[in-house]
Design a protein around this motif. Sequence first.
Motif, PDB file in Angstrom:
ATOM      1  N   LYS A  48       0.855  -1.191   0.000  1.00  0.00           N
ATOM      2  CA  LYS A  48       0.000   0.000   0.000  1.00  0.00           C
ATOM      3  C   LYS A  48       0.888   1.235   0.000  1.00  0.00           C
ATOM      4  N   LEU A  49       0.589   2.187  -0.879  1.00  0.00           N
ATOM      5  CA  LEU A  49       1.329   3.438  -0.954  1.00  0.00           C
ATOM      6  C   LEU A  49       1.043   4.252   0.312  1.00  0.00           C
ATOM      7  N   VAL A  50       2.095   4.511   1.094  1.00  0.00           N
ATOM      8  CA  VAL A  50       1.928   5.213   2.366  1.00  0.00           C
ATOM      9  C   VAL A  50       2.731   6.512   2.432  1.00  0.00           C
ATOM     10  N   ASP A  56      12.483  18.014  -8.175  1.00  0.00           N
ATOM     11  CA  ASP A  56      12.855  18.500  -9.501  1.00  0.00           C
ATOM     12  C   ASP A  56      14.360  18.693  -9.553  1.00  0.00           C
ATOM     13  N   LYS A  57      14.989  18.022 -10.528  1.00  0.00           N
ATOM     14  CA  LYS A  57      16.417  18.204 -10.765  1.00  0.00           C
ATOM     15  C   LYS A  57      16.571  19.254 -11.854  1.00  0.00           C
ATOM     16  N   GLU A  58      17.416  20.207 -11.594  1.00  0.00           N
ATOM     17  CA  GLU A  58      17.756  21.210 -12.604  1.00  0.00           C
ATOM     18  C   GLU A  58      19.234  21.534 -12.447  1.00  0.00           C
ATOM     19  N   TYR A  59      19.990  21.242 -13.489  1.00  0.00           N
ATOM     20  CA  TYR A  59      21.433  21.408 -13.485  1.00  0.00           C
ATOM     21  C   TYR A  59      22.038  20.607 -12.330  1.00  0.00           C
ATOM     22  N   GLN A  60      22.659  21.263 -11.366  1.00  0.00           N
ATOM     23  CA  GLN A  60      23.309  20.536 -10.275  1.00  0.00           C
ATOM     24  C   GLN A  60      22.584  20.724  -8.941  1.00  0.00           C
ATOM     25  N   THR A  61      21.271  20.915  -9.040  1.00  0.00           N
ATOM     26  CA  THR A  61      20.447  21.099  -7.845  1.00  0.00           C
ATOM     27  C   THR A  61      19.209  20.218  -7.934  1.00  0.00           C
ATOM     28  N   ILE A  62      18.805  19.697  -6.798  1.00  0.00           N
ATOM     29  CA  ILE A  62      17.518  19.018  -6.677  1.00  0.00           C
ATOM     30  C   ILE A  62      16.713  19.783  -5.637  1.00  0.00           C
ATOM     31  N   HIS A  63      15.467  20.103  -5.992  1.00  0.00           N
ATOM     32  CA  HIS A  63      14.555  20.736  -5.044  1.00  0.00           C
ATOM     33  C   HIS A  63      13.428  19.754  -4.732  1.00  0.00           C
ATOM     34  N   VAL A  64      13.306  19.401  -3.464  1.00  0.00           N
ATOM     35  CA  VAL A  64      12.218  18.527  -3.018  1.00  0.00           C
ATOM     36  C   VAL A  64      10.981  19.401  -2.865  1.00  0.00           C
ATOM     37  N   SER A  65       9.969  19.129  -3.691  1.00  0.00           N
ATOM     38  CA  SER A  65       8.752  19.932  -3.636  1.00  0.00           C
ATOM     39  C   SER A  65       7.684  19.304  -2.735  1.00  0.00           C
ATOM     40  N   LEU A  66       7.709  17.989  -2.622  1.00  0.00           N
ATOM     41  CA  LEU A  66       6.718  17.292  -1.787  1.00  0.00           C
ATOM     42  C   LEU A  66       7.363  16.111  -1.080  1.00  0.00           C
ATOM     43  N   LEU A  67       7.042  15.940   0.180  1.00  0.00           N
ATOM     44  CA  LEU A  67       7.407  14.745   0.936  1.00  0.00           C
ATOM     45  C   LEU A  67       6.340  14.574   2.007  1.00  0.00           C
ATOM     46  N   ALA A  68       5.679  13.439   1.991  1.00  0.00           N
ATOM     47  CA  ALA A  68       4.630  13.201   2.981  1.00  0.00           C
ATOM     48  C   ALA A  68       4.494  11.713   3.257  1.00  0.00           C
ATOM     49  N   ILE A  69       4.108  11.418   4.482  1.00  0.00           N
ATOM     50  CA  ILE A  69       3.859  10.052   4.941  1.00  0.00           C
ATOM     51  C   ILE A  69       2.462  10.032   5.562  1.00  0.00           C
ATOM     52  N   THR A  70       1.681   9.019   5.240  1.00  0.00           N
ATOM     53  CA  THR A  70       0.345   8.936   5.838  1.00  0.00           C
ATOM     54  C   THR A  70       0.454   8.820   7.355  1.00  0.00           C
ATOM     55  N   GLN A  71      -0.565   9.281   8.043  1.00  0.00           N
ATOM     56  CA  GLN A  71      -0.561   9.301   9.506  1.00  0.00           C
ATOM     57  C   GLN A  71      -0.229   7.928  10.097  1.00  0.00           C
ATOM     58  N   GLY A  72      -0.840   6.889   9.576  1.00  0.00           N
ATOM     59  CA  GLY A  72      -0.641   5.548  10.137  1.00  0.00           C
ATOM     60  C   GLY A  72       0.735   4.953   9.902  1.00  0.00           C
ATOM     61  N   ALA A  73       1.509   5.518   8.982  1.00  0.00           N
ATOM     62  CA  ALA A  73       2.835   4.975   8.667  1.00  0.00           C
ATOM     63  C   ALA A  73       3.969   5.814   9.252  1.00  0.00           C
ATOM     64  N   GLY A  79      10.230   8.588   5.992  1.00  0.00           N
ATOM     65  CA  GLY A  79      10.664   9.886   5.490  1.00  0.00           C
ATOM     66  C   GLY A  79      12.176   9.960   5.337  1.00  0.00           C
ATOM     67  N   SER A  80      12.894   9.469   6.325  1.00  0.00           N
ATOM     68  CA  SER A  80      14.363   9.452   6.253  1.00  0.00           C
ATOM     69  C   SER A  80      14.842   8.563   5.118  1.00  0.00           C
TER      70      SER A  80
END
Length: 140
Positions: A48-50, A56-73, A79-80
Amino acid sequence: MIEMKRVESATLDAMIEQVFAEQDISHFGNIVEENKEKIAIGAYLDKKLVGGIVADKEYQTIHVSLLAITQGARGLSIGSKLLREIEIIAKEKGIIHITLTTRSYQAVDFYKKNGYTVFAELEDMPIEGVTKYYFDKRLK
């Protein structure tokens, strides 16, 4: 005569992206399109997707736009593990910085625990009483 009008976001996005692409090509040469990539990793628990991370990678940078974990997981280090996956990809691609943002009621301590450093903060963003934090992790 200059006239200001509200327009559809998609129309304006396309025009602005074209302007930025032209600027990037002028500055960096023809490496623009080959250096942009969307990265998405899902975390599954018992098939189950939890949770997940989108970056987004652009040149030599990555920007994390979203990171989430469902409450039960939460509390299972998902996340780590997702951050480590992005960092593995980043190192393989020669990335220098990973950046992300979070709000004061979300995951400030979590990102600090994972080696990210606050480089800026905005109080009352996006609403009074909330602070938005800007994080960076330098890999090189």
